[in-house]
Motif scaffolding. Sequence first.
Motif, PDB file in Angstrom:
ATOM      1  N   ILE A 177       0.798  -1.269   0.073  1.00  0.00           N
ATOM      2  CA  ILE A 177      -0.106  -0.033   0.121  1.00  0.00           C
ATOM      3  C   ILE A 177       0.973   1.408  -0.096  1.00  0.00           C
ATOM      4  N   THR A 178       0.720   2.156  -0.796  1.00  0.00           N
ATOM      5  CA  THR A 178       1.518   3.334  -1.030  1.00  0.00           C
ATOM      6  C   THR A 178       0.649   4.426  -0.375  1.00  0.00           C
ATOM      7  N   PRO A 179       1.181   5.002   0.713  1.00  0.00           N
ATOM      8  CA  PRO A 179       0.443   6.256   1.461  1.00  0.00           C
ATOM      9  C   PRO A 179       0.267   7.305   0.498  1.00  0.00           C
ATOM     10  N   GLY A 180      -0.984   7.813   0.308  1.00  0.00           N
ATOM     11  CA  GLY A 180      -0.880   9.385  -0.498  1.00  0.00           C
ATOM     12  C   GLY A 180      -2.539   9.410  -0.715  1.00  0.00           C
ATOM     13  N   PRO A 181      -2.984  10.576  -1.457  1.00  0.00           N
ATOM     14  CA  PRO A 181      -4.264  10.765  -1.422  1.00  0.00           C
ATOM     15  C   PRO A 181      -5.016   9.589  -2.234  1.00  0.00           C
ATOM     16  N   GLN A 182      -4.587   8.973  -3.061  1.00  0.00           N
ATOM     17  CA  GLN A 182      -4.971   7.777  -3.803  1.00  0.00           C
ATOM     18  C   GLN A 182      -5.953   6.641  -2.889  1.00  0.00           C
ATOM     19  N   ILE A 183      -5.289   6.779  -1.495  1.00  0.00           N
ATOM     20  CA  ILE A 183      -6.018   5.727  -0.430  1.00  0.00           C
ATOM     21  C   ILE A 183      -7.230   5.879  -0.262  1.00  0.00           C
ATOM     22  N   MET A 184      -7.717   7.195  -0.325  1.00  0.00           N
ATOM     23  CA  MET A 184      -9.296   7.607  -0.086  1.00  0.00           C
ATOM     24  C   MET A 184      -9.973   7.033  -1.294  1.00  0.00           C
ATOM     25  N   THR A 185      -9.696   6.947  -2.469  1.00  0.00           N
ATOM     26  CA  THR A 185     -10.341   6.642  -3.449  1.00  0.00           C
ATOM     27  C   THR A 185     -10.370   5.207  -4.158  1.00  0.00           C
ATOM     28  N   LYS A 186      -8.812   4.898  -3.712  1.00  0.00           N
ATOM     29  CA  LYS A 186      -8.813   3.426  -4.526  1.00  0.00           C
ATOM     30  C   LYS A 186      -9.060   2.352  -2.982  1.00  0.00           C
ATOM     31  N   GLN A 187      -8.865   2.961  -1.802  1.00  0.00           N
ATOM     32  CA  GLN A 187      -8.844   1.744  -0.858  1.00  0.00           C
ATOM     33  C   GLN A 187      -9.610   2.479   0.335  1.00  0.00           C
ATOM     34  N   PRO A 188     -11.203   2.734   0.021  1.00  0.00           N
ATOM     35  CA  PRO A 188     -11.808   3.516   1.207  1.00  0.00           C
ATOM     36  C   PRO A 188     -12.074   2.510   2.021  1.00  0.00           C
ATOM     37  N   ASP A 189     -12.137   1.162   1.980  1.00  0.00           N
ATOM     38  CA  ASP A 189     -12.430   0.367   3.027  1.00  0.00           C
ATOM     39  C   ASP A 189     -11.251   0.397   4.360  1.00  0.00           C
ATOM     40  N   LEU A 190      -9.958   0.927   3.873  1.00  0.00           N
ATOM     41  CA  LEU A 190      -8.799   0.698   4.471  1.00  0.00           C
ATOM     42  C   LEU A 190      -8.723   1.932   5.236  1.00  0.00           C
ATOM     43  N   PHE A 191      -8.894   2.988   4.390  1.00  0.00           N
ATOM     44  CA  PHE A 191      -8.786   4.417   5.235  1.00  0.00           C
ATOM     45  C   PHE A 191      -9.978   4.730   6.114  1.00  0.00           C
ATOM     46  N   TRP A 192     -11.118   4.611   5.903  1.00  0.00           N
ATOM     47  CA  TRP A 192     -12.412   4.804   6.626  1.00  0.00           C
ATOM     48  C   TRP A 192     -12.485   3.941   7.806  1.00  0.00           C
ATOM     49  N   GLY A 193     -12.219   2.548   7.162  1.00  0.00           N
ATOM     50  CA  GLY A 193     -12.111   1.749   8.641  1.00  0.00           C
ATOM     51  C   GLY A 193     -11.219   2.184   9.613  1.00  0.00           C
ATOM     52  N   MET A 194      -9.714   2.503   9.287  1.00  0.00           N
ATOM     53  CA  MET A 194      -8.901   3.012   9.970  1.00  0.00           C
ATOM     54  C   MET A 194      -9.521   4.124  10.939  1.00  0.00           C
TER      55      MET A 194
END
Length: 499
Positions: free
Chosen positions: A341-358
């Motif tokens: 997983i590469t940290p950055g703005p793309q996490i919110m769009t590409k991996q919303p489960d990870l970002f918002w779950g955390m």
Amino acid sequence: MDVFANLWLGLGVSLMPMNLFYCFVGTLIGTLIGVLPGIGPVATVALLLPITFYLPPVGALIMLAGIFYGAQYGGSTTAILVKLPGESSSVMTCLDGHAMAREGRAGVALATAALASLFAGVVATLVIAVAGPPLAGIALAFGPAEYVALMVVGLIGAVILAHGSVVKAIAMILVGLLLAMVGTDVNSGQMRFTFDIPQLYDGLDFVPLAMGLFGLAEIIINLEETEGRGVSPAPIARLWPSLSDFREAWPAAMRGTALGTFLGILPGGGATLSAFAAYALEKKIARDPSRFGHGAIQGVAGPEAANNAGAQSSFIPMLSLGIPSNAVMALMIGAMMIHGITPGPQIMTKQPDLFWGMVASMLVGNVMLVVLNLPLIGLWVRLLRVPYAYLFPAILVFCCIGTYSLKNDVFDVITMAGFGVFGYVLKKLDCEPAPLLLGFVLGPLLEENLSRAMLLSQGDVTVFATRPISAGLLAVAVGLLGLILLPNVRRQREVAFKE
């Protein structure tokens, strides 16, 4: 998707049975390492990092995050009960929290710390959810010059919060900055102040320094003053703050939350600087500043709210920009990269489960921490009734174990002992070690950003005055320094210190 839908998505992820288990494990471990002096979240996260390879990405990050903000809760426990900061961000809690404990109000201090941390954690989590992307944009406006100016304000804040002589407070900051320079110069690769000792090539570690200055020095002072008998704690009247305590503590908790959230967003800020700044603010606006250091409940609520808010809001630059604001965030980035997983703005769009779950797990984790901590207040308070003849050897053992476990090197234990003697000498000279510690923490960041600013400006020192944000911050620093140098203010500080 709006904010509520995102939080609902995150709660659905964080409330899954396995993620709840990982959150519970993280917060429990965080509390325990915070309570145990010398073993901080950095060492624990580093030790557990290989284990996360076998966990799902969301669960691994939820657990590591729980360790980080859980340590802010646990660190206040030993700070209040035995004047040992389990974490650097709990240093300021020692000053008034331990004084309250000596007055028989340990339960009140611990409950205040837990409730202030809960409030700050919930607010900081909502800030991440509501304003994460816009607030991350603020950090983008900060270049090296702005970071230098921000850290100068933090160092001036350390002078403000120190008791007694202004000259001694400034001297302590300078000593801290000098100690931070020990090791290898990041620009030239030259060795500085190492005396050909290989263990100093990477610089002095925080844990031996903090445990020596605040732990061993306190033990020596107590043994000298009590001839080994220790100090009998006053009877503990209650374990819950009174209505007047709430009235005094909650405004401080709200101010600490706001300050910690802002400073945590900025890389280089974080929990430690937030706690120092919150204490300085509370002391500055207090009607009776002389109470601080002698059991002011605002001196517990403000820093504890600030360090928890700073710890959680520091996830914003890490998740949004991939910029670690402290060592734990750097380890978190390492854990994410283990899972590809590469940290950055793309996490919110590409991996919303990870970002918002955390993000949502922080709400769940903060509630868990209060449920874990408040029922155990009676257990922690009983530590004060342990005879000092039994207590101080146990503290020494924990300090040595925590320090040795960092690198499995006896040199760290010897360093801790040396700083214990140094801390004792400082106490005898009426010099506070807290400004020294802040100078030590901010020293490497200050040096690194000062070098960058000079390189980018080709040696033009006016860059700090021509950039609006840095110029404004430096103007604040100059104003604060000028204020505390006024004769009337200096006399009041010294009178308050003698009292």
